[in-house]
Design a protein around this motif. Structure first.
Motif, PDB file in Angstrom:
ATOM      1  N   GLY A  56       0.807  -1.208   0.000  1.00  0.00           N
ATOM      2  CA  GLY A  56       0.000   0.000   0.000  1.00  0.00           C
ATOM      3  C   GLY A  56       0.845   1.266   0.000  1.00  0.00           C
ATOM      4  O   GLY A  56       1.993   1.276  -0.455  1.00  0.00           O
ATOM      5  N   ARG A  57       0.278   2.321   0.518  1.00  0.00           N
ATOM      6  CA  ARG A  57       0.973   3.612   0.577  1.00  0.00           C
ATOM      7  C   ARG A  57       1.986   3.588   1.714  1.00  0.00           C
ATOM      8  O   ARG A  57       1.621   3.524   2.892  1.00  0.00           O
ATOM      9  N   ILE A  58       3.261   3.603   1.375  1.00  0.00           N
ATOM     10  CA  ILE A  58       4.308   3.522   2.396  1.00  0.00           C
ATOM     11  C   ILE A  58       5.457   4.460   2.043  1.00  0.00           C
ATOM     12  O   ILE A  58       5.542   4.974   0.930  1.00  0.00           O
ATOM     13  N   GLN A  59       6.344   4.646   3.016  1.00  0.00           N
ATOM     14  CA  GLN A  59       7.570   5.404   2.802  1.00  0.00           C
ATOM     15  C   GLN A  59       8.687   4.430   2.441  1.00  0.00           C
ATOM     16  O   GLN A  59       8.865   3.414   3.109  1.00  0.00           O
ATOM     17  N   SER A  60       9.421   4.738   1.408  1.00  0.00           N
ATOM     18  CA  SER A  60      10.498   3.862   0.964  1.00  0.00           C
ATOM     19  C   SER A  60      11.855   4.545   1.103  1.00  0.00           C
ATOM     20  O   SER A  60      11.990   5.734   0.825  1.00  0.00           O
ATOM     21  N   GLU A  61      12.845   3.758   1.512  1.00  0.00           N
ATOM     22  CA  GLU A  61      14.228   4.227   1.589  1.00  0.00           C
ATOM     23  C   GLU A  61      15.111   3.456   0.611  1.00  0.00           C
ATOM     24  O   GLU A  61      16.338   3.504   0.710  1.00  0.00           O
ATOM     25  N   GLU A  62      14.480   2.754  -0.311  1.00  0.00           N
ATOM     26  CA  GLU A  62      15.222   1.841  -1.181  1.00  0.00           C
ATOM     27  C   GLU A  62      15.490   2.406  -2.568  1.00  0.00           C
ATOM     28  O   GLU A  62      16.155   1.760  -3.373  1.00  0.00           O
ATOM     29  N   GLU A  63      14.981   3.592  -2.854  1.00  0.00           N
ATOM     30  CA  GLU A  63      15.119   4.156  -4.194  1.00  0.00           C
ATOM     31  C   GLU A  63      16.364   5.049  -4.286  1.00  0.00           C
ATOM     32  O   GLU A  63      16.750   5.682  -3.299  1.00  0.00           O
ATOM     33  N   PRO A  64      16.969   5.140  -5.467  1.00  0.00           N
ATOM     34  CA  PRO A  64      18.117   6.048  -5.643  1.00  0.00           C
ATOM     35  C   PRO A  64      17.804   7.491  -5.281  1.00  0.00           C
ATOM     36  O   PRO A  64      18.688   8.236  -4.842  1.00  0.00           O
TER      37      PRO A  64
END
Length: 214
Positions: A56-64
């Motif tokens: 769902g709608r989440i915060q990600s720290e995995e993107e460049p």
């Protein structure tokens, strides 16, 4: 003409929880680097909101996009061109010797997936592989600071954490895994260096340094 020592960058890439940071610290101390290991994680600037198909709608720290890549590249170039200039990574307990090569250890989960300009800075590029279960467990232990007295068999990972790791962290790693392996010169699986048994890794680094040192 430069009057400083030869600068050699060693890059270590691999999934979150594979042991990059631990080995980087070991290698930096073993090679008496005058610079602390530089982690790509140190250049994290912010998480970004995403619409994940499962989570769902989440915060990600995995993107460049969560990383200050320009600042990271600027620092590495600065050290390469002028290693005597003090940065927050320079150690006070290890002096720079202009008569010896200066070896810098850099590690990061996206290290070889951000740009060719960055990847090409590394004189030695190694990639760590590990299993999804091992990385999930190590990441959970690290994030929640599980005491070493508790064995891996005794650690119970909550379902919510497992779903987050499997469907976001591991899934994002797999998207760039093949690219990073293609840009590395050697891949090491965790069964080679488990329990901090770094003999084969160290031997490989030693041989590559012999090839590179002028």
């Amino acid at each position: 003409m430069n009057n400083h020592s030869q600068v050699i960058f060693i890059g270590i890439a691999g999934p979150s929880g594979c042991g990059k940071t631990t080995y980087a610290k070991h290698l930096s101390n073993r090679l008496h680097s005058p610079v602390y290991p530089i982690g790509l994680d140190h250049f994290f600037i912010r998480s970004i909101p995403i619409n994940h198909p499962i989570l769902g709608r989440i915060q990600s720290e995995e993107e460049p996009e969560t990383l200050a890549v320009d600042k990271f590249l600027l620092l590495l170039n600065q050290i390469k061109q002028n290693p005597q200039q003090t940065t927050r990574y320079h150690r006070k307990d290890v002096a720079i010797n202009n008569n010896k090569p200066m070896i810098i250890i850099v590690e990061g989960f996206l290290l070889f997936a951000l740009s060719d300009q960055l990847t090409n800075l590394f004189d030695i590029r190694i990639f760590f592989e590990s299993t999804q279960d091992q990385c999930r467990l190590r990441r959970y232990r690290r994030d929640y600071r599980i005491q070493e007295t508790l064995s891996n068999a005794e650690v119970v990972i909550p379902t919510k954490f497992q779903q987050w790791f499997d469907h976001l962290v591991w899934a994002e790693y797999l998207k760039r895994r093949d690219l990073q392996i293609s840009k590395s010169e050697q891949t090491f699986h965790s069964n080679i260096y488990e329990n901090h048994e770094y003999t084969k890794l160290d031997d490989y680094i030693d041989q590559r340094l012999k090839d590179l040192i002028k």
